[in-house]
Enzyme design. Sequence first.
Site, mmCIF file in Angstrom:
data_model
loop_
_atom_site.group_PDB
_atom_site.id
_atom_site.type_symbol
_atom_site.label_atom_id
_atom_site.label_comp_id
_atom_site.label_asym_id
_atom_site.label_seq_id
_atom_site.Cartn_x
_atom_site.Cartn_y
_atom_site.Cartn_z
ATOM 1 C CB THR A 45 -0.919 0.005 1.230
ATOM 2 O OG1 THR A 45 -1.696 -1.184 1.245
ATOM 3 C CG2 THR A 45 -1.836 1.203 1.230
ATOM 4 C CB THR A 46 3.711 2.251 2.193
ATOM 5 O OG1 THR A 46 2.928 1.856 3.317
ATOM 6 C CG2 THR A 46 4.443 3.526 2.525
ATOM 7 C CE1 TYR A 108 -16.253 0.032 -5.921
ATOM 8 C CE2 TYR A 108 -16.435 -1.895 -7.336
ATOM 9 C CZ TYR A 108 -16.861 -0.635 -6.972
ATOM 10 O OH TYR A 108 -17.881 -0.028 -7.658
ATOM 11 C CE1 TYR A 134 -2.058 -4.490 5.007
ATOM 12 C CE2 TYR A 134 -1.529 -4.263 2.675
ATOM 13 C CZ TYR A 134 -1.743 -3.694 3.912
ATOM 14 O OH TYR A 134 -1.651 -2.338 4.059
ATOM 15 N NE ARG A 139 -4.277 2.410 2.852
ATOM 16 C CZ ARG A 139 -3.983 3.516 2.183
ATOM 17 N NH1 ARG A 139 -4.484 3.717 0.987
ATOM 18 N NH2 ARG A 139 -3.202 4.441 2.713
ATOM 19 C CE LYS A 162 1.003 -4.003 6.616
ATOM 20 N NZ LYS A 162 1.327 -3.140 5.444
ATOM 21 C CB ILE A 204 4.663 -4.800 7.319
ATOM 22 C CG1 ILE A 204 5.140 -6.267 7.230
ATOM 23 C CG2 ILE A 204 4.853 -4.100 5.975
ATOM 24 C CD1 ILE A 204 4.431 -7.107 6.194
#
Length: 293
Positions: A45-46, A108, A134, A139, A162, A204
């Site tokens: 994501t980052t 989504y 994850y 999100r 994660k 993380i």
Amino acid sequence: MERFHGAITALVTPFIDGRLDEQGLVDLIEFQIENGIHGIVPCGTTGESATLDFDEHKQVIDLTVKTVAGRVPVIAGTGANSTSEAIELTESAKKSGADAALSVVPYYNKPNQEGLYLHFKAIAEAVDIPIILYNVPGRTVIHVLPETVARLAEIPNIVGIKEACADLGQISDVIRFCPPEFVLLSGDDFSAMPTIFTGGKGVISVVANVDPGGMARMVEAALGGDAVAARSEHYRLFPLMRLMFKSTSPGPAKKALELLGRMKDSAPRLPMTGPDAATIEALQAELRRLGML
């Protein structure tokens, strides 16, 4: 440090005029390793994975693996909300030589728990690489529940998760439902220390982009049972952790790296934007307080 344990950086992706800055990426990786980080996650994501196309995704992972050269594990972000796309990205990461894949809960389209189970099972059966799930409901909207994680932990190459749910109750359930060797990593900097003392194996981290040494020291202390040292480092970093999300990540992390002279262009790709003037001012003040500016 055991494999996939410790302080692992969710690495930003540097761009110049919207294109991948290859030398900038190499320099960021070297900065991380020189300061004692225990692993690297490219294309998470980052790393703005949502706005990287397939060729860029592969390019970032290839260059990260080549630069790291086996010094720390590379856990490549390969998640998608399409199972076939996630398989394709995971196959590519394996070909690049990544040590593991980080696969996000599909976003989504809101699958149910059985859909989540079958999604991750299909990826694990298609690609023989260690897979770390994850969970980031902020999100993706949905959770992968502890009971579903426990089912997935029975699949040999699904080795960890994660957890970015910021819920120590859920984290505790995942740990107690899963085998002892299943690795739980915090996905939130501010919960990393308590997660480790609950039984997690590391984090993380976003803030590790800016201060990899500090995050590595905190995690090493916590994993070693030194609560005093871990707590001291946690509170030293805590204001910076908060600022990493004062505007949408990774904007503040990239701006902090620019302020430190470690990034030429901190602008994320649209639709993401950089932090506002107040956040930049707060970042400058905090970096000065930490003696980094």
